[in-house]
Motif scaffolding. Structure first.
Motif, short mmCIF file in Angstrom:
data_model
loop_
_atom_site.label_atom_id
_atom_site.label_comp_id
_atom_site.label_asym_id
_atom_site.label_seq_id
_atom_site.Cartn_x
_atom_site.Cartn_y
_atom_site.Cartn_z
N HIS A 8 0.83 -1.20 0.00
CA HIS A 8 0.00 0.00 0.00
C HIS A 8 0.87 1.26 0.00
O HIS A 8 2.07 1.21 0.27
N ASN A 19 -4.62 3.24 -1.40
CA ASN A 19 -5.16 3.55 -0.07
C ASN A 19 -4.18 3.09 1.00
O ASN A 19 -3.47 2.11 0.82
N GLY A 21 -0.03 -5.41 1.54
CA GLY A 21 -1.43 -5.76 1.33
C GLY A 21 -1.62 -7.23 1.08
O GLY A 21 -2.54 -7.85 1.60
N SER A 22 -0.76 -7.81 0.26
CA SER A 22 -0.87 -9.23 -0.11
C SER A 22 0.48 -9.74 -0.56
O SER A 22 1.29 -8.99 -1.08
N ALA A 56 -7.14 -0.37 5.41
CA ALA A 56 -7.77 -1.23 4.41
C ALA A 56 -7.63 -2.71 4.75
O ALA A 56 -7.95 -3.56 3.94
N LEU A 57 -7.16 -3.02 5.94
CA LEU A 57 -6.96 -4.41 6.31
C LEU A 57 -8.30 -5.11 6.44
O LEU A 57 -9.26 -4.56 6.95
N LEU A 115 -6.90 -6.29 -6.68
CA LEU A 115 -5.94 -6.13 -5.59
C LEU A 115 -5.11 -4.87 -5.78
O LEU A 115 -4.82 -4.15 -4.82
N GLY A 121 -2.75 1.05 3.87
CA GLY A 121 -3.03 -0.33 4.24
C GLY A 121 -3.52 -0.51 5.65
O GLY A 121 -4.26 -1.43 5.95
N ARG A 166 -6.65 -1.42 -4.71
CA ARG A 166 -6.68 -1.04 -3.29
C ARG A 166 -5.37 -0.45 -2.80
O ARG A 166 -5.32 0.17 -1.75
N LEU A 167 -4.29 -0.61 -3.55
CA LEU A 167 -2.97 -0.22 -3.06
C LEU A 167 -2.77 1.28 -2.86
O LEU A 167 -2.01 1.68 -1.97
#
Length: 64
Positions: free
Chosen positions: A23, A50, A29-30, A55-56, A44, A52, A47-48
């Motif tokens: 993020h 934003n 994030g992943s 956003a979890l 996926l 993290g 969302r980065l």
């Protein structure tokens, strides 16, 4: 980041392709390992931008 102790090397041993999605605030994030051909990662990636930390949550359905 400099991984002087080789932690990332040990946890992401060379096999296939591994993506580490981070993020905008540096929160991971992943981690996607052994990416199969045709895997769509756009949801996926979206969302980065934003932070993290806010956003979890559970991984989306279909993500490894």
């Amino acid at each position: 980041m400099i991984d002087t102790e080789g932690v990332l090397t040990a946890s992401t041993a060379a096999r296939g392709i591994t993506l580490v999605l981070v993020h905008s605030d540096g929160v991971i994030g992943s981690v996607l390992r052994d990416i199969p051909p045709g895997l769509r990662i756009e949801p996926l990636l979206a969302r980065l931008p934003n932070p993290g930390a806010t956003a979890l949550g559970p991984a989306p359905a279909g993500s490894p």
